[in-house]
Motif scaffolding. Structure first.
Motif, PDB file in Angstrom:
ATOM      1  N   MET A  80       0.842  -1.193   0.000  1.00 14.22           N
ATOM      2  CA  MET A  80       0.000   0.000   0.000  1.00 14.22           C
ATOM      3  C   MET A  80       0.878   1.244   0.000  1.00 14.22           C
ATOM      4  N   ARG A  81       0.541   2.191  -0.869  1.00 10.35           N
ATOM      5  CA  ARG A  81       1.328   3.413  -0.958  1.00 10.35           C
ATOM      6  C   ARG A  81       1.150   4.278   0.287  1.00 10.35           C
ATOM      7  N   ILE A  82       2.263   4.810   0.794  1.00 15.84           N
ATOM      8  CA  ILE A  82       2.222   5.660   1.982  1.00 15.84           C
ATOM      9  C   ILE A  82       1.618   7.015   1.602  1.00 15.84           C
ATOM     10  N   PRO A  83       0.613   7.506   2.330  1.00 14.97           N
ATOM     11  CA  PRO A  83       0.010   8.815   2.019  1.00 14.97           C
ATOM     12  C   PRO A  83       1.046   9.923   2.071  1.00 14.97           C
ATOM     13  N   ARG A  84       0.841  10.915   1.230  1.00 10.49           N
ATOM     14  CA  ARG A  84       1.838  11.965   1.028  1.00 10.49           C
ATOM     15  C   ARG A  84       1.171  13.333   1.129  1.00 10.49           C
ATOM     16  N   PHE A  85       1.809  14.265   1.880  1.00 12.83           N
ATOM     17  CA  PHE A  85       1.185  15.555   2.132  1.00 12.83           C
ATOM     18  C   PHE A  85       2.207  16.678   2.031  1.00 12.83           C
ATOM     19  N   TYR A  86       1.715  17.825   1.604  1.00 14.23           N
ATOM     20  CA  TYR A  86       2.529  19.042   1.613  1.00 14.23           C
ATOM     21  C   TYR A  86       2.465  19.665   2.994  1.00 14.23           C
ATOM     22  N   GLU A  87       3.623  19.989   3.542  1.00 12.74           N
ATOM     23  CA  GLU A  87       3.719  20.615   4.858  1.00 12.74           C
ATOM     24  C   GLU A  87       4.662  21.808   4.757  1.00 12.74           C
ATOM     25  N   PRO A  88       4.114  23.050   4.749  1.00 10.33           N
ATOM     26  CA  PRO A  88       4.939  24.244   4.517  1.00 10.33           C
ATOM     27  C   PRO A  88       5.744  24.658   5.741  1.00 10.33           C
ATOM     28  N   SER A  89       6.666  23.804   6.158  1.00  4.50           N
ATOM     29  CA  SER A  89       7.478  24.082   7.351  1.00  4.50           C
ATOM     30  C   SER A  89       8.870  23.499   7.157  1.00  4.50           C
ATOM     31  N   ASP A  90       9.817  24.003   7.942  1.00  4.07           N
ATOM     32  CA  ASP A  90      11.134  23.380   8.001  1.00  4.07           C
ATOM     33  C   ASP A  90      11.020  22.100   8.821  1.00  4.07           C
ATOM     34  N   LEU A  91      11.581  21.016   8.317  1.00  2.78           N
ATOM     35  CA  LEU A  91      11.506  19.721   8.983  1.00  2.78           C
ATOM     36  C   LEU A  91      12.907  19.187   9.218  1.00  2.78           C
ATOM     37  N   SER A  92      13.094  18.500  10.334  1.00  4.34           N
ATOM     38  CA  SER A  92      14.405  17.946  10.673  1.00  4.34           C
ATOM     39  C   SER A  92      14.243  16.558  11.256  1.00  4.34           C
ATOM     40  N   ILE A  93      15.193  15.662  10.935  1.00  2.00           N
ATOM     41  CA  ILE A  93      15.169  14.305  11.469  1.00  2.00           C
ATOM     42  C   ILE A  93      15.238  14.353  12.997  1.00  2.00           C
ATOM     43  N   GLY A  94      14.403  13.548  13.642  1.00  2.00           N
ATOM     44  CA  GLY A  94      14.420  13.438  15.088  1.00  2.00           C
ATOM     45  C   GLY A  94      13.445  14.347  15.809  1.00  2.00           C
ATOM     46  N   GLU A  95      12.882  15.326  15.112  1.00  2.00           N
ATOM     47  CA  GLU A  95      11.951  16.234  15.766  1.00  2.00           C
ATOM     48  C   GLU A  95      10.527  15.671  15.738  1.00  2.00           C
ATOM     49  N   THR A  96       9.719  16.152  16.685  1.00  2.00           N
ATOM     50  CA  THR A  96       8.283  15.901  16.663  1.00  2.00           C
ATOM     51  C   THR A  96       7.612  17.154  16.151  1.00  2.00           C
ATOM     52  N   HIS A  97       6.835  17.009  15.094  1.00  2.00           N
ATOM     53  CA  HIS A  97       6.272  18.156  14.384  1.00  2.00           C
ATOM     54  C   HIS A  97       4.750  18.078  14.379  1.00  2.00           C
ATOM     55  N   THR A  98       4.105  19.197  14.623  1.00  2.89           N
ATOM     56  CA  THR A  98       2.644  19.284  14.559  1.00  2.89           C
ATOM     57  C   THR A  98       2.226  19.688  13.159  1.00  2.89           C
ATOM     58  N   LEU A  99       1.376  18.896  12.539  1.00  4.50           N
ATOM     59  CA  LEU A  99       0.974  19.148  11.163  1.00  4.50           C
ATOM     60  C   LEU A  99       0.102  20.393  11.030  1.00  4.50           C
ATOM     61  N   SER A 100       0.130  20.969   9.846  1.00  2.83           N
ATOM     62  CA  SER A 100      -0.729  22.101   9.531  1.00  2.83           C
ATOM     63  C   SER A 100      -2.191  21.661   9.561  1.00  2.83           C
ATOM     64  N   GLU A 101      -3.084  22.640   9.577  1.00  2.00           N
ATOM     65  CA  GLU A 101      -4.512  22.341   9.662  1.00  2.00           C
ATOM     66  C   GLU A 101      -4.990  21.491   8.484  1.00  2.00           C
ATOM     67  N   ALA A 102      -4.520  21.835   7.273  1.00  2.00           N
ATOM     68  CA  ALA A 102      -4.965  21.098   6.087  1.00  2.00           C
ATOM     69  C   ALA A 102      -4.540  19.639   6.160  1.00  2.00           C
ATOM     70  N   ALA A 103      -3.272  19.380   6.500  1.00  3.49           N
ATOM     71  CA  ALA A 103      -2.784  18.001   6.588  1.00  3.49           C
ATOM     72  C   ALA A 103      -3.450  17.256   7.737  1.00  3.49           C
ATOM     73  N   THR A 104      -3.679  17.962   8.848  1.00  2.69           N
ATOM     74  CA  THR A 104      -4.343  17.348   9.998  1.00  2.69           C
ATOM     75  C   THR A 104      -5.728  16.843   9.626  1.00  2.69           C
ATOM     76  N   GLN A 105      -6.498  17.660   8.939  1.00  2.00           N
ATOM     77  CA  GLN A 105      -7.847  17.276   8.556  1.00  2.00           C
ATOM     78  C   GLN A 105      -7.827  16.037   7.662  1.00  2.00           C
ATOM     79  N   HIS A 106      -6.885  15.995   6.732  1.00  2.00           N
ATOM     80  CA  HIS A 106      -6.823  14.856   5.807  1.00  2.00           C
ATOM     81  C   HIS A 106      -6.417  13.584   6.549  1.00  2.00           C
ATOM     82  N   VAL A 107      -5.428  13.692   7.425  1.00  2.00           N
ATOM     83  CA  VAL A 107      -4.948  12.512   8.150  1.00  2.00           C
ATOM     84  C   VAL A 107      -6.002  11.987   9.119  1.00  2.00           C
ATOM     85  N   SER A 108      -6.596  12.881   9.906  1.00  2.16           N
ATOM     86  CA  SER A 108      -7.470  12.433  10.993  1.00  2.16           C
ATOM     87  C   SER A 108      -8.915  12.215  10.557  1.00  2.16           C
TER      88      SER A 108
END
Length: 242
Positions: free
Chosen positions: A1-29
């Protein structure tokens, strides 16, 4: 199964815990109803993607743990800037969606003589934002990691005066100039008229601005079909379609 993919307009770094934007949150949840422990891929439009694991999921907040950074650009080596006459309803959405899938770098929506759409300043801004979201969704689907730019609406003459490219082309069926005769360009400006076509005055203005007339076959295409067919040919000749 293909892993879902989303645009997240933020700087991202390995090891961090990141809170998704409202648009991505709505789609995921709410749309996909994913759960903690599931994996998603994020991209921020800067040429990379990130594999993430959902750490917390509720209706209003989704936190992810950023696991892996993949520096992978799928952009075409050929930069294509489309000047697209604005069309009604879903035709413009379709043109932007498919042009994004085919590797467009930038699109400027244009007012032309035969354009049937009229927008005040507030509606212009809303339409531009809507079209940028169409491009974002197309990037999510097509695995692009860099966003094409949807520029503010301009008049045709403004765009002709400002746009720069190695090769400038205007779709015009009264020509027999083969594309293969041109030297390989690194960038192209492509002018596409409205449903009723560009006027002779507008075609003349484009030619005076350095545009070369080009036809993609003997048939006249609809305004939303033209960027799809034209880009397929251009990407095959000089880009990354094979």
């Amino acid at each position: 199964m293909r892993i879902p993919r989303f645009y997240e307009p933020s700087d991202l770094s390995i090891g961090e815990t990141h809170t998704l934007s409202e648009a991505a949150t709505q789609h995921v949840s709410r749309v996909l109803r994913m759960k903690a422990g599931d994996q998603i891929t994020l991209f921020n439009g800067q040429g990379s993607e990130f594999l993430c694991t959902l750490a917390r999921v509720d209706k209003r907040h989704v936190d992810v743990d950023v696991i892996t950074h993949i520096p992978l650009s799928r952009s075409s080596p050929l930069s294509i800037h489309i000047g697209q006459a604005i069309s009604r309803g879903e035709r413009m959405d379709y043109a932007i969606q498919k042009a994004t899938e085919l590797g467009m770098s930038c699109m400027t929506p244009l007012f032309t003589e035969r354009c049937e759409v009229r927008l005040n300043n507030e509606r212009r801004d809303k339409r531009t934002q809507h079209w940028q979201q169409i491009a974002i969704s197309a990037c999510e689907q097509s695995l692009r990691n860099e966003l094409p730019r949807i520029e503010p609406i301009q008049s045709l003459q403004e765009w002709l005066n400002d746009v720069e490219a190695d090769l400038k082309l205007v779709l015009h069926h009264h020509t027999e100039q083969p594309l293969g005769d041109y030297p390989r360009p690194g960038s192209i400006a492509l002018l596409i008229g409205p449903e009723g076509g560009l006027s002779e005055t507008e075609v003349s203005a484009a030619l005076e601005a350095g545009f070369q007339p080009v036809a993609f076959g003997p048939r006249v295409m609809r305004t939303e079909t033209a960027p799809v067919a034209a880009q397929a040919v251009l990407q095959y000749l000089w880009g990354d379609l094979s």
